[in-house]
Design a protein around this motif. Structure first.
Motif, short mmCIF file in Angstrom:
data_model
loop_
_atom_site.label_atom_id
_atom_site.label_comp_id
_atom_site.label_asym_id
_atom_site.label_seq_id
_atom_site.Cartn_x
_atom_site.Cartn_y
_atom_site.Cartn_z
N GLN A 208 19.48 10.27 0.30
CA GLN A 208 18.54 11.38 0.77
C GLN A 208 18.59 12.97 0.39
O GLN A 208 17.74 13.51 -0.08
CB GLN A 208 18.05 11.01 2.24
CG GLN A 208 16.70 11.85 2.41
CD GLN A 208 15.63 11.77 1.74
OE1 GLN A 208 15.50 11.04 0.77
NE2 GLN A 208 14.34 12.26 2.49
N TRP A 227 0.45 17.29 2.70
CA TRP A 227 0.92 16.25 3.36
C TRP A 227 0.05 15.66 4.19
O TRP A 227 -0.99 16.39 4.95
CB TRP A 227 2.24 16.63 4.12
CG TRP A 227 2.84 15.55 4.60
CD1 TRP A 227 3.73 14.80 4.23
CD2 TRP A 227 2.70 15.13 6.16
NE1 TRP A 227 4.25 13.65 5.07
CE2 TRP A 227 3.70 13.86 6.06
CE3 TRP A 227 1.90 15.21 7.07
CZ2 TRP A 227 3.66 12.97 7.41
CZ3 TRP A 227 2.13 14.54 8.44
CH2 TRP A 227 2.93 13.34 8.51
N PRO A 228 -0.18 14.29 4.39
CA PRO A 228 0.50 13.21 3.76
C PRO A 228 0.41 12.78 2.48
O PRO A 228 1.11 12.04 1.90
CB PRO A 228 0.66 12.20 4.97
CG PRO A 228 -1.04 12.46 5.42
CD PRO A 228 -1.14 13.67 5.33
N ARG A 261 9.83 12.04 -0.49
CA ARG A 261 8.98 11.68 0.83
C ARG A 261 9.28 10.26 1.36
O ARG A 261 9.55 9.96 2.61
CB ARG A 261 7.79 12.03 0.47
CG ARG A 261 7.46 13.38 0.18
CD ARG A 261 5.70 13.47 -0.12
NE ARG A 261 5.13 14.59 -0.36
CZ ARG A 261 3.86 14.94 -0.12
NH1 ARG A 261 3.26 14.40 0.38
NH2 ARG A 261 3.42 16.29 -0.47
N PHE A 262 9.24 9.37 0.46
CA PHE A 262 9.10 7.91 0.98
C PHE A 262 10.68 7.61 1.50
O PHE A 262 10.72 6.90 2.40
CB PHE A 262 8.97 7.03 -0.32
CG PHE A 262 8.42 5.56 0.03
CD1 PHE A 262 7.29 5.50 0.87
CD2 PHE A 262 9.31 4.56 -0.50
CE1 PHE A 262 7.11 4.29 1.15
CE2 PHE A 262 9.07 3.26 -0.19
CZ PHE A 262 7.88 3.07 0.87
N TYR A 265 10.66 8.49 4.98
CA TYR A 265 9.94 7.55 5.74
C TYR A 265 10.81 6.20 6.17
O TYR A 265 11.06 5.72 7.26
CB TYR A 265 8.65 6.92 5.23
CG TYR A 265 7.93 8.20 5.05
CD1 TYR A 265 7.73 9.40 5.57
CD2 TYR A 265 6.83 8.22 3.81
CE1 TYR A 265 6.72 10.36 5.43
CE2 TYR A 265 6.04 9.22 3.31
CZ TYR A 265 5.91 10.25 4.17
OH TYR A 265 5.14 11.34 3.93
N ILE A 266 11.42 5.74 5.14
CA ILE A 266 12.40 4.59 5.31
C ILE A 266 13.50 4.85 6.09
O ILE A 266 14.02 4.22 6.82
CB ILE A 266 12.87 4.06 3.68
CG1 ILE A 266 11.62 3.64 2.87
CG2 ILE A 266 13.86 3.07 4.10
CD1 ILE A 266 12.04 3.14 1.68
N PHE A 268 13.98 7.29 8.30
CA PHE A 268 13.61 7.35 9.73
C PHE A 268 13.18 6.20 10.44
O PHE A 268 13.57 6.02 11.75
CB PHE A 268 12.20 8.40 9.85
CG PHE A 268 12.05 8.88 11.24
CD1 PHE A 268 12.87 10.05 11.75
CD2 PHE A 268 11.04 8.30 11.86
CE1 PHE A 268 12.24 10.24 13.08
CE2 PHE A 268 10.84 8.79 13.09
CZ PHE A 268 11.46 9.83 13.77
N GLY A 269 12.49 5.39 9.69
CA GLY A 269 12.26 3.88 10.27
C GLY A 269 13.54 3.07 10.52
O GLY A 269 13.66 2.56 11.40
N VAL A 299 12.41 16.07 9.61
CA VAL A 299 11.30 15.79 8.98
C VAL A 299 10.17 16.86 9.03
O VAL A 299 9.50 17.06 8.26
CB VAL A 299 10.80 14.24 9.40
CG1 VAL A 299 9.62 14.04 9.21
CG2 VAL A 299 11.90 13.18 9.20
#
Length: 346
Positions: A208, A227-228, A261-262, A265-266, A268-269, A299
């Motif tokens: 990242q 955003w988003p 961005r994506f 998200y990955i 953080f999840g 984020v």
């Protein structure tokens, strides 16, 4: 009983100081990029360049050299000497910090080696940061040189990502070396599942960071300042505009920003899942909370930086620098989690 080398407090402090200097140069490097200062010094003079111009005539000579490169005509044709001095000092400070880091590692290394304060059984790991720091200096000039070529108004974003990635590798090696030294290089007690998860998490954080370098190097943050969504869509319409398709990930502004961005998200999840999976371990609980906290902060900063829009607005520069500085702490906390999983206490 195995006779492990005992940790030396002075060595531990030395490694910590160099770590802090590397953290500082990452931020100064970010400031150099954001102020468009990286090409202001057009020569690589490791010794002679340690001093800035000391006379008006010397300043004029440096300014004339800058006027000869493509960036001046394309982006700063109206710049005066005062403006040149401002960008010159950003780049000079960046290079000066690099020199300081090299000396801050080399001189104590020689001293500790002569005084036999480094562990006999584990001496070789202390050579690695020295090699990497020297290599980083060469990579830095390799990066700058790309921006001095005909038709170029910025450095190659591939070389920028390499330069930033190496800075984080050096930081990671120093952190791991210091932890190993403080622990006496003892054999690890590994929790196998935690080791795999935290190792993957660390790799994802590093990827990242590199994705962020591509955003910075291609100035992809100047577009899609919302955003988003991106121009009203989750996946922007121009995502796959280039051919072959794989080139979009490295050259296409829309794809580069979306990927950053994506991946966030990955990441953080995945971090949520890793921390949840370790919720019953009191030993890992505090570092898990710390990781989630710094990720949530990062984020939020990323979104605020994106929405601030203009890369040369002072408010944007402050947010962007803070975002890059916070990435350092995300990286360190991820390393700390990986370390603890390898020194597990049930």
């Amino acid at each position: 009983m195995i006779d492990f080398d005992k940790p030396n407090k002075s060595v531990s402090v030395w490694l910590l100081v160099v770590m802090l200097l590397v953290m500082a140069i990452i931020v100064v490097g970010g400031g150099t990029r954001l102020t468009n200062s990286g090409l202001s010094i057009t020569e690589w003079a490791p010794i002679r360049g340690s001093l800035p111009p000391l006379s008006h005539e010397a300043w004029l000579a440096e300014f004339e050299k800058y006027k000869l490169i493509p960036e001046f005509e394309a982006e700063h044709p109206d710049m005066d000497l005062a403006g040149f001095k401002a960008i010159y000092f950003w780049e000079w400070a960046h290079r000066q910090l690099g020199r300081i880091i090299g000396l801050a590692y080399l001189l104590p290394f020689i001293y500790f080696t002569v005084r036999r304060k480094l562990p006999k059984r584990n001496f070789r790991p202390f050579l690695l940061p020295l090699v990497l720091i020297g290599l980083q200096g060469a990579i830095g000039w390799w990066m700058v040189h790309s921006g001095l070529q005909e038709g170029m108004v910025d450095v190659s974003h591939y070389r920028l990502a390499t330069h930033l990635g190496m800075a984080f590798i050096i930081l990671g090696v120093l952190y791991w070396l210091r932890k190993s030294h403080n622990n006496g290089f003892r054999p690890t007690k590994i929790h196998a599942e935690y080791k795999k998860r935290t190792a993957l998490l660390g790799v994802m954080v590093f990827i990242q960071i590199i994705a962020g370098a591509f955003v910075a190097g291609t100035k992809s943050g100047r577009s899609y300042n919302e955003w988003p969504l991106m121009d009203g869509d989750f996946i922007p319409a121009g995502y796959g505009a280039m051919s072959p398709l794989w080139l979009n990930a490295f050259e296409n502004t829309a794809a580069i920003q979306f990927n950053h961005r994506f991946l966030a998200y990955i990441l953080f999840g995945f971090a949520l899942w890793v921390c949840f999976s370790m919720r019953k371990s009191q030993y890992m609980r505090s570092i898990s909370v710390m990781l989630l906290g710094i990720l949530f902060w990062q984020v939020g900063l990323g979104i605020m930086t994106l929405l601030s829009g203009d890369n040369f607005d002072p408010a944007h520069i402050k947010l962007a620098l803070l975002h890059q500085f916070s990435a350092v702490f995300v990286f360190i906390v991820a390393l700390a989690m990986a370390w603890k999983s390898r020194h597990f206490v049930r």
